[in-house]
Design an enzyme around this catalytic site. Structure first.
Site, PDB file in Angstrom:
ATOM      1  CB  CYS A  86      -0.972  -0.071   1.175  1.00  0.00           C
ATOM      2  SG  CYS A  86      -2.450   0.908   0.889  1.00  0.00           S
ATOM      3  CG  HIS A 114      -3.102  -3.225   4.083  1.00  0.00           C
ATOM      4  ND1 HIS A 114      -2.126  -2.639   4.837  1.00  0.00           N
ATOM      5  CD2 HIS A 114      -3.700  -2.222   3.406  1.00  0.00           C
ATOM      6  CE1 HIS A 114      -2.124  -1.338   4.642  1.00  0.00           C
ATOM      7  NE2 HIS A 114      -3.070  -1.054   3.769  1.00  0.00           N
ATOM      8  CD  GLU A 117      -0.695  -5.729   6.391  1.00  0.00           C
ATOM      9  OE1 GLU A 117      -0.440  -6.246   5.296  1.00  0.00           O
ATOM     10  OE2 GLU A 117      -1.065  -4.540   6.519  1.00  0.00           O
TER      11      GLU A 117
HETATM   12  N1  GLN Z   1      -3.534   6.366   0.927  1.00  0.00           N
HETATM   13  C1  GLN Z   1      -2.303   6.059   1.594  1.00  0.00           C
HETATM   14  C2  GLN Z   1      -1.124   6.802   0.991  1.00  0.00           C
HETATM   15  O1  GLN Z   1      -1.270   7.559   0.113  1.00  0.00           O
HETATM   16  C3  GLN Z   1      -2.018   4.572   1.568  1.00  0.00           C
HETATM   17  C4  GLN Z   1      -3.008   3.842   2.408  1.00  0.00           C
HETATM   18  C5  GLN Z   1      -2.474   2.635   3.073  1.00  0.00           C
HETATM   19  O2  GLN Z   1      -1.254   2.396   3.141  1.00  0.00           O
HETATM   20  N2  GLN Z   1      -3.360   1.846   3.628  1.00  0.00           N
HETATM   21  O3  GLN Z   1      -0.031   6.600   1.425  1.00  0.00           O
END
Ligand code: GLN
Length: 201
Positions: free
Chosen positions: A82, A177, A179
């Site tokens: 992410c 994610h 995890e």
């Molecule tokens: N929207 C977040 C970002 O721009 C990422 C979201 C996340 O890691 N769950 O970093």
């Protein structure tokens, strides 16, 4: 445990503890990495989810940006989830003003690609590189890989074709994610690369 690789979790911001616990459960020696001296001791690194612009800023404040870039260029195995995927991208779309990434993967990643309203969703994904059992993937304000270069292997896409998991050499990135649901196979993939890195060090 003999032969277990030492793997770091970049611990500037985000869901650090979940990754550390998962890696420890897989038998890795886990280090929380906040400083260059700590980075120098690991054979692999997880960049967790969180907020990429915050991790970016803190990495510069803590003098971690250049050491991480150098380590990636030298072949350190890294798994970014992410926000971590955003930080591994050579190009970030919809970043905040002045937002930088560490880079390393020849990809363009768009932040918050599902819109700010779409807080989260879950879906079962086929990831052929991980075998037949689908990955139950949790997306939280997730990014999307909008461009992937020739050296990038697409590991998974959504049913509409948008790319959500990639690998380039020892670098792995997922929009989601794993995890959250206890999915360990991406971390196992990182550990395999980390073990190889440890053996050649
Ligand atoms: N929207 C977040 C970002 O721009 C990422 C979201 C996340 O890691 N769950 O970093």
């Amino acid at each position: 445990m003999a032969g277990s690789p030492r793997v770091g979790v970049l611990a500037l911001q985000g869901d650090v503890r979940e990754h550390a616990a998962l890696l420890a459960g897989l038998g890795a020696e886990v280090a929380l990495v906040r400083r260059p001296e700590e980075l120098a001791t690991v054979d692999g690194l997880v960049i967790p989810g969180g907020e990429s612009s915050v991790i970016d800023k803190l990495s510069r404040t803590f003098g971690m940006r250049e050491p991480i870039r150098v380590a990636i260029a030298a072949g350190l195995p890294v798994y970014g989830t992410c926000a971590g995927l955003i930080l591994l991208a050579d190009e970030v779309l919809d970043g905040i003003d002045g937002q930088q990434s560490f880079g390393g993967m020849d990809i363009a990643v768009r932040r918050n690609a599902f819109g700010r309203q779409t807080e989260s969703f879950e879906i079962d994904l086929q990831v052929p590189a991980l075998g037949d059992a689908p990955v139950h993937a949790t997306f939280i304000r997730a990014p999307i890989v909008e461009r992937a270069g020739d050296r990038v292997e697409v590991l998974a896409s959504l049913p509409d074709g948008r790319i959500v998991a990639v690998r380039q050499g020892a670098l792995i990135g997922t929009s989601f994610h794993p995890e959250v649901e206890g999915e360990t196979r991406f971390h196992v993939m990182l550990l395999e690369s980390a073990r190889e890195a440890a053996a050649t060090r």
